[in-house]
Scaffold this motif. Structure first.
Motif, mmCIF file in Angstrom:
data_model
loop_
_atom_site.group_PDB
_atom_site.id
_atom_site.type_symbol
_atom_site.label_atom_id
_atom_site.label_comp_id
_atom_site.label_asym_id
_atom_site.label_seq_id
_atom_site.Cartn_x
_atom_site.Cartn_y
_atom_site.Cartn_z
ATOM 1 N N ARG A 1 12.132 6.341 -5.175
ATOM 2 C CA ARG A 1 13.319 6.103 -4.350
ATOM 3 C C ARG A 1 12.941 6.032 -2.874
ATOM 4 N NH1 ARG A 1 18.587 6.592 -5.575
ATOM 5 N NH2 ARG A 1 18.094 7.733 -7.501
ATOM 6 N N ASP A 2 12.023 6.907 -2.455
ATOM 7 C CA ASP A 2 11.579 6.886 -1.049
ATOM 8 C C ASP A 2 10.978 5.522 -0.707
ATOM 9 O OD1 ASP A 2 12.312 9.535 -0.845
ATOM 10 O OD2 ASP A 2 10.306 10.281 -1.323
ATOM 11 N N ALA A 3 10.141 5.027 -1.589
ATOM 12 C CA ALA A 3 9.511 3.732 -1.354
ATOM 13 C C ALA A 3 10.545 2.612 -1.408
ATOM 14 C CB ALA A 3 8.415 3.488 -2.390
ATOM 15 N N PHE A 4 11.441 2.695 -2.382
ATOM 16 C CA PHE A 4 12.451 1.647 -2.556
ATOM 17 C C PHE A 4 13.340 1.537 -1.317
ATOM 18 C CE2 PHE A 4 16.469 -0.102 -3.933
ATOM 19 C CZ PHE A 4 16.092 -1.113 -4.804
ATOM 20 N N ASN A 5 13.848 2.675 -0.837
ATOM 21 C CA ASN A 5 14.757 2.659 0.315
ATOM 22 C C ASN A 5 14.033 2.227 1.591
ATOM 23 O OD1 ASN A 5 16.900 3.507 -1.271
ATOM 24 N ND2 ASN A 5 16.553 5.687 -0.854
ATOM 25 N N ASP A 6 12.800 2.726 1.766
ATOM 26 C CA ASP A 6 12.031 2.373 2.958
ATOM 27 C C ASP A 6 11.771 0.873 3.016
ATOM 28 O OD1 ASP A 6 10.610 2.701 5.303
ATOM 29 O OD2 ASP A 6 8.722 3.057 4.265
ATOM 30 N N LEU A 7 11.356 0.286 1.896
ATOM 31 C CA LEU A 7 11.075 -1.151 1.855
ATOM 32 C C LEU A 7 12.353 -1.969 1.993
ATOM 33 C CD1 LEU A 7 8.374 -1.195 -0.973
ATOM 34 C CD2 LEU A 7 8.011 -1.685 1.449
ATOM 35 N N LEU A 8 13.438 -1.470 1.408
ATOM 36 C CA LEU A 8 14.712 -2.200 1.486
ATOM 37 C C LEU A 8 15.180 -2.327 2.930
ATOM 38 C CD1 LEU A 8 16.735 -3.525 -0.452
ATOM 39 C CD2 LEU A 8 18.054 -1.389 -0.390
ATOM 40 N N GLU A 9 14.981 -1.272 3.722
ATOM 41 C CA GLU A 9 15.354 -1.323 5.142
ATOM 42 C C GLU A 9 14.524 -2.346 5.914
ATOM 43 O OE1 GLU A 9 15.012 2.546 6.740
ATOM 44 O OE2 GLU A 9 16.699 3.378 5.599
ATOM 45 N N LYS A 10 13.339 -2.607 5.426
ATOM 46 C CA LYS A 10 12.456 -3.559 6.108
ATOM 47 C C LYS A 10 12.618 -4.990 5.577
ATOM 48 C CE LYS A 10 8.833 -0.217 7.289
ATOM 49 N NZ LYS A 10 9.688 0.978 7.103
ATOM 50 N N GLY A 11 13.480 -5.170 4.580
ATOM 51 C CA GLY A 11 13.737 -6.515 4.072
ATOM 52 C C GLY A 11 12.969 -6.889 2.833
ATOM 53 N N PRO B 1 0.828 -1.216 0.000
ATOM 54 C CA PRO B 1 0.000 0.000 0.000
ATOM 55 C C PRO B 1 0.859 1.262 0.000
ATOM 56 C CG PRO B 1 -0.027 -1.058 2.154
ATOM 57 C CD PRO B 1 0.675 -2.001 1.230
ATOM 58 N N LEU B 2 0.405 2.275 -0.728
ATOM 59 C CA LEU B 2 1.142 3.546 -0.792
ATOM 60 C C LEU B 2 1.155 4.229 0.569
ATOM 61 C CD1 LEU B 2 -0.200 5.026 -4.159
ATOM 62 C CD2 LEU B 2 2.034 4.001 -3.744
ATOM 63 N N GLN B 3 2.287 4.905 0.865
ATOM 64 C CA GLN B 3 2.421 5.623 2.126
ATOM 65 C C GLN B 3 2.538 7.120 1.858
ATOM 66 O OE1 GLN B 3 2.146 3.917 5.138
ATOM 67 N NE2 GLN B 3 1.569 2.378 3.599
ATOM 68 N N PRO B 4 1.937 7.950 2.705
ATOM 69 C CA PRO B 4 1.961 9.407 2.474
ATOM 70 C C PRO B 4 3.371 9.998 2.509
ATOM 71 C CG PRO B 4 1.032 8.873 4.645
ATOM 72 C CD PRO B 4 1.153 7.595 3.897
ATOM 73 N N THR B 5 4.316 9.345 3.174
ATOM 74 C CA THR B 5 5.687 9.872 3.268
ATOM 75 C C THR B 5 6.498 9.610 1.999
ATOM 76 O OG1 THR B 5 6.398 7.806 4.337
ATOM 77 C CG2 THR B 5 5.742 9.634 5.773
ATOM 78 N N TRP B 6 5.962 8.789 1.128
ATOM 79 C CA TRP B 6 6.684 8.488 -0.113
ATOM 80 C C TRP B 6 6.326 9.522 -1.178
ATOM 81 C CZ3 TRP B 6 5.173 2.580 -0.438
ATOM 82 C CH2 TRP B 6 5.808 1.890 0.609
ATOM 83 N N LYS B 7 7.318 10.256 -1.607
ATOM 84 C CA LYS B 7 7.119 11.219 -2.686
ATOM 85 C C LYS B 7 7.615 10.669 -4.014
ATOM 86 C CE LYS B 7 5.527 14.011 0.395
ATOM 87 N NZ LYS B 7 4.065 14.185 0.509
ATOM 88 N N LEU C 1 -0.707 8.982 -7.811
ATOM 89 C CA LEU C 1 -1.709 8.522 -6.848
ATOM 90 C C LEU C 1 -2.312 7.179 -7.237
ATOM 91 C CD1 LEU C 1 -3.609 11.875 -6.152
ATOM 92 C CD2 LEU C 1 -1.901 10.754 -4.708
ATOM 93 N N GLU C 2 -2.358 6.887 -8.548
ATOM 94 C CA GLU C 2 -2.948 5.624 -8.998
ATOM 95 C C GLU C 2 -1.943 4.488 -9.053
ATOM 96 O OE1 GLU C 2 -1.641 7.927 -12.645
ATOM 97 O OE2 GLU C 2 -2.645 8.343 -10.734
ATOM 98 N N ALA C 3 -0.729 4.708 -8.525
ATOM 99 C CA ALA C 3 0.311 3.676 -8.562
ATOM 100 C C ALA C 3 -0.094 2.450 -7.753
ATOM 101 C CB ALA C 3 1.628 4.233 -8.030
#
Length: 340
Positions: A286-296, A277-283, A318-320
Motif C-alpha cells: 500500500r505504501d508503494a501503491f499510494n506513493d507511486l499513484l501520487e507521482k502519476g 526500484p524498492l524504497q526504504p520508506t515502503w513497508k 526484500l526480493e520483490a
C-alpha cells in the motif's frame, strides 16, 4: 628505379610493428638531424618536423626548404626512402581498416566488451527486438549471431558473428559469459515445430552450460515442449504463436483491447511498463501503491504476480521486483526523485 623498387618491395613485406617503428624513428631522426645541419633555416625541432611531414606526405608547402648540401642530402634521402615508407604505412592503415570492415560484414570478429545483448537467430522478430533495445537504451551494445554470409545489420553498436550458435566457439566469440542477456529466437527456416524447438533447446543448453548467471529468454513454438527445457534453467519463455492467437481472440471479444497491449509492448507511444526500484520508506504494498499513484504511476505487479491490489497490506519482501504503468516522462521523474 630497380633499387627503389627493391626497397619498396622489402617495405611491403616488413612486419607491421617494425614498419611503424621504423617510420616513427625516420621522422623523429630526420626532424632532429635537419635542425642540426641547418639551424638557420630550421630554428626549432618543430620546424624540422613540419618540413619532414610535408615532404614525406608529398604536400610540399615550400615554406621551408634546405639550402645547404647536407640539408639537401637529407631531403634526397627522404624523397627516396621516406616517401615510400610513409606511403606503405598509409596503405597498411587503409588496408587494415578495409579488412576490419570486411571482417565485421562477414561476422568474423571477437567481441570483448561486457554487458551486451546477444540475439541468436535473425528474423523479422529479431529485427524488431534490436529496434526495441535501441529505443529503450540507445547506448546498448548488441551482438547478432546467425549463419548468414553477410551481416543483416551493422551499426556502431550492433555487431554480427557468423557461426553455429550451438557451438561454444561461436558463443565465445560473442563473449556470452559477460553478456547482460541472451535472446534466442525460433528458426523460421524450419517448418516443423518439434525440430524448431529441438534446435532452440540445443542452443539454450549450450548457453546455460557456459554461463548460468546470464538472463536467457527463449522463444518456444509449443508450450508442451517447455518440460524439455527444465534442465537448461531458462529464465523466461515466449510463445509467439500463442500470444498472437490469444490477442486476436481477446480483440474479437473486446474491441480496442489490442491497442492497450500494443502500448504496453511498444515504446513508440502511450504508457509503458517500468521496473520501479524498492524504497526504504515502503513497508507494505500500500505504501508503494499510494506513493507511486501520487507521482502519476500505477503499481500493478510484483514479478509475475498481478494481484498487488489484493495484498496491499502485506509487507514487501526484500526480493520483490515491482512494476508500474506510466509514461516515460513520469518514470524519469520518479527515478530522479528516488535517486536523490
Amino acid at each position: 628505379m630497380i633499387f627503389v623498387r627493391k626497397v619498396l618491395l622489402r617495405m611491403i613485406k616488413m612486419n607491421n610493428r617494425v614498419l611503424f617503428i621504423s617510420s616513427t624513428l625516420l621522422i623523429a631522426l630526420s626532424s632532429i638531424l635537419i635542425v642540426l645541419v641547418e639551424p638557420e633555416t630550421f630554428p626549432t625541432v618543430f620546424d624540422g618536423f613540419w618540413w619532414v611531414m610535408t615532404t614525406v606526405t608529398t604536400v610540399g608547402y615550400g615554406d621551408f626548404s634546405p639550402v645547404s648540401v647536407g640539408g639537401r642530402l637529407i631531403a634526397m634521402f627522404l624523397y627516396i626512402v621516406g616517401i615510400g615508407l610513409i606511403g606503405v604505412v598509409i596503405g597498411k592503415v587503409v588496408e587494415g581498416l578495409s579488412m576490419f570492415r570486411k571482417k565485421r560484414e562477414e561476422g568474423n570478429i571477437v567481441y570483448k566488451e561486457e554487458n551486451h545483448y546477444i540475439i541468436i537467430g535473425w528474423s523479422k522478430k529479431s529485427q524488431y527486438a534490436v529496434k526495441e533495445i535501441i529505443e529503450t537504451h540507445p547506448d546498448s551494445e548488441i551482438i547478432i549471431i546467425d549463419e548468414l554470409e553477410k551481416a543483416p545489420l551493422l551499426e556502431e553498436n550492433i555487431h554480427y558473428i557468423r557461426g553455429n550458435a550451438s557451438s561454444k566457439e561461436t558463443l565465445d566469440k560473442a563473449n556470452v559469459e559477460k553478456a547482460k542477456a541472451v535472446l534466442i529466437f525460433a528458426d523460421e527456416k524450419i517448418h516443423d515445430n518439434q525440430l524448431i524447438d529441438g534446435k532452440t533447446l540445443l542452443i539454450a543448453s549450450t548457453v546455460e552450460s557456459m554461463t548460468s548467471h546470464v538472463h536467457t529468454v527463449v522463444e518456444v513454438m509449443e508450450e508442451d515442449h517447455i518440460k524439455n527445457f527444465e534442465h537448461a534453467q531458462i529464465d523466461e519463455f515466449i510463445f509467439s504463436h500463442e500470444t498472437i492467437s490469444s490477442l486476436a481472440v481477446r480483440s474479437a471479444f473486446t474491441r480496442g483491447i489490442s491497442s492497450i497491449y500494443g502500448q504496453l509492448m511498444r515504446r513508440s507511444h502511450g504508457d509503458d511498463l517500468y521496473h520501479i526500484p524498492l524504497q526504504p520508506t515502503w513497508k507494505t504494498y500500500r505504501d508503494a501503491f499510494n506513493d507511486l499513484l501520487e507521482k502519476g504511476a500505477t503499481l500493478i505487479a510484483d514479478r509475475q504476480d498481478l494481484g498487488v491490489n489484493r495484498m496491499l497490506d502485506k509487507p514487501i519482501p526484500l526480493e520483490a521486483k515491482l512494476y508500474a504503468i506510466c509514461d516515460p516522462e513520469t518514470y524519469q521523474q520518479i527515478l530522479k526523485e528516488y535517486e536523490s
